[in-house]
Design a protein around this motif. Structure first.
Motif, mmCIF file in Angstrom:
data_model
loop_
_atom_site.group_PDB
_atom_site.id
_atom_site.type_symbol
_atom_site.label_atom_id
_atom_site.label_comp_id
_atom_site.label_asym_id
_atom_site.label_seq_id
_atom_site.Cartn_x
_atom_site.Cartn_y
_atom_site.Cartn_z
ATOM 1 N N ARG A 1 -46.899 -26.687 89.699
ATOM 2 C CA ARG A 1 -47.722 -27.683 88.971
ATOM 3 C C ARG A 1 -49.178 -27.226 88.895
ATOM 4 N NH1 ARG A 1 -44.502 -31.239 92.027
ATOM 5 N NH2 ARG A 1 -46.165 -31.660 93.519
ATOM 6 N N ALA A 2 -49.685 -26.649 89.996
ATOM 7 C CA ALA A 2 -51.079 -26.151 89.983
ATOM 8 C C ALA A 2 -51.230 -25.043 88.941
ATOM 9 C CB ALA A 2 -51.471 -25.653 91.378
ATOM 10 N N MET A 3 -50.248 -24.155 88.875
ATOM 11 C CA MET A 3 -50.310 -23.055 87.904
ATOM 12 C C MET A 3 -50.208 -23.595 86.473
ATOM 13 S SD MET A 3 -50.843 -20.417 89.713
ATOM 14 C CE MET A 3 -50.506 -18.927 88.790
ATOM 15 N N ALA A 4 -49.411 -24.657 86.286
ATOM 16 C CA ALA A 4 -49.280 -25.248 84.943
ATOM 17 C C ALA A 4 -50.610 -25.871 84.512
ATOM 18 C CB ALA A 4 -48.162 -26.294 84.935
ATOM 19 N N ARG A 5 -51.317 -26.519 85.451
ATOM 20 C CA ARG A 5 -52.648 -27.069 85.117
ATOM 21 C C ARG A 5 -53.576 -25.946 84.662
ATOM 22 N NH1 ARG A 5 -54.688 -32.258 87.350
ATOM 23 N NH2 ARG A 5 -52.997 -33.269 88.485
ATOM 24 N N GLU A 6 -53.536 -24.831 85.412
ATOM 25 C CA GLU A 6 -54.396 -23.705 85.049
ATOM 26 C C GLU A 6 -54.033 -23.143 83.678
ATOM 27 O OE1 GLU A 6 -55.404 -21.571 89.153
ATOM 28 O OE2 GLU A 6 -55.284 -20.184 87.487
#
Ligand SMILES: N[C@@H](CCC(=O)N[C@@H](CS)C(=O)NCC(=O)O)C(=O)O
Length: 223
Positions: free
Chosen positions: A201-206
Motif C-alpha cells: 500500500r505504501a508503494m502504491a501511494r508513492e
C-alpha cells in the motif's frame, strides 16, 4: 484519534513512516512535496518545518520531524501495531532507539553519498567518479554487518519498522547500481518485505505520486 498528515516525496526516506502508518492501519493523508520545484524550501513549507525536509508529520496540525522521532512516537502512540518488539526495560528501549538512529544518522547519510553525490561537490562527473564510489565502499561495510545480522528480519522472527527502514535503503541504493549479488539475505529481505500488504500500500501511494509528477513534468528518475 489525532488527524495525521505526512509530507512526502517519492523515493525518499518519507517512505519509512508511510510504511509505519500503513502497518498501523490508522487513517492518514499524504501531502506531496515537489523536490524538482524545491517546494521543501518554499516559505509555506519552511513555516511548518524550517529544516526543509521530508518526512514531516502533522499531528492535529502540529509538526513532528526526524524519522527517529516520528517512528518512535508512532510506536508509543500505537503500541499494538508492533512497529518495534514490546520491551519495557529502559535499556532495551534505548537499544531500539539506537537501531533507528543508526539508520537515520549513519546509513542514510551513506545512501546520500551514493544516490545524490552531486550534493557533495559542484562537479557532476567528479561526484559520480569519486563521491559515489567512496559511498559504495562505506556502504559495503554497513551491508556486510546487516547481511550477517538478518535472521530473517532485523529482530529475528518479528518484522519491525527497522526492517521498513532497511527496505527503503536497499531499494534506494540498488536502484542506482549498488551490487546486490553478494547479499543473499538482503535480497531475500527485500522480496519478503514486498509480500507485506502494508508495504504494497505504501508503494502504491508513492506510485500515484510518481504519476502525478510525470503528468506535470516534475519527475526526475533516480540515476
Ligand atoms: N534526519 C532526517 C533526514 C531527512 C532527509 O534528509 N530527507 C530528505 C529526503 S530522503 C529530504 O527531505 N531532502 C530534501 C532536501 O534536502 O532538500 C530524518 O531522518 O528524517
Amino acid at each position: 484519534m489525532p488527524q495525521l498528515t505526512l509530507f512526502v516525496s517519492p523515493g525518499t526516506c518519507a517512505r519509512v513512516p508511510t510504511i509505519a502508518l500503513e502497518e498501523i492501519g490508522v487513517p492518514f493523508k499524504t501531502e506531496l512535496l515537489r523536490v524538482m520545484l524545491n517546494q521543501q524550501n518554499a516559505p509555506e513549507f519552511l513555516a511548518i518545518n524550517p529544516k526543509g525536509k521530508v518526512p514531516t508529520l502533522l499531528i492535529d496540525g502540529a509538526p513532528l520531524t526526524e524519522n527517529v522521532a516520528i517512528l518512535t512516537w508512532l510506536h508509543h502512540a500505537y503500541p499494538s501495531a508492533g512497529l518495534l518488539p514490546a520491551v519495557d526495560d529502559p535499556l532495551a528501549v534505548s537499544r531500539q532507539v539506537a537501531d533507528i538512529a543508526f539508520f537515520s544518522s549513519t546509513v542514510h547519510p551513506t545512501v546520500t553519498r551514493i544516490a545524490m553525490p552531486i550534493k557533495f561537490i559542484d562537479d557532476s562527473a567528479l561526484s559520480f567518479d569519486i563521491v559515489r564510489p567512496k559511498g559504495v565502499e562505506a556502504m559495503h561495510t554497513i551491508m556486510r554487518m546487516i547481511e550477517d545480522r538478518l535472521n530473517p528480519w532485523w529482530y529475528g522472527d518479528t518484522w519491525s519498522i527497522v526492517d521498513g527502514y532497511l527496505f527503503w535503503v536497499w531499494w534506494r541504493i540498488t536502484g542506482v547500481g549498488f551490487p546486490a549479488e553478494d547479499y543473499p539475505n538482503l535480497r531475500a529481505h527485500a522480496e519478503r518485505s514486498m509480500d507485506r500488504p502494508a508495504i504494497q500500500r505504501a508503494m502504491a501511494r508513492e506510485a500515484e505520486h510518481v504519476e502525478i509528477l510525470k503528468a506535470e513534468g516534475n519527475y526526475r528518475a533516480p540515476r
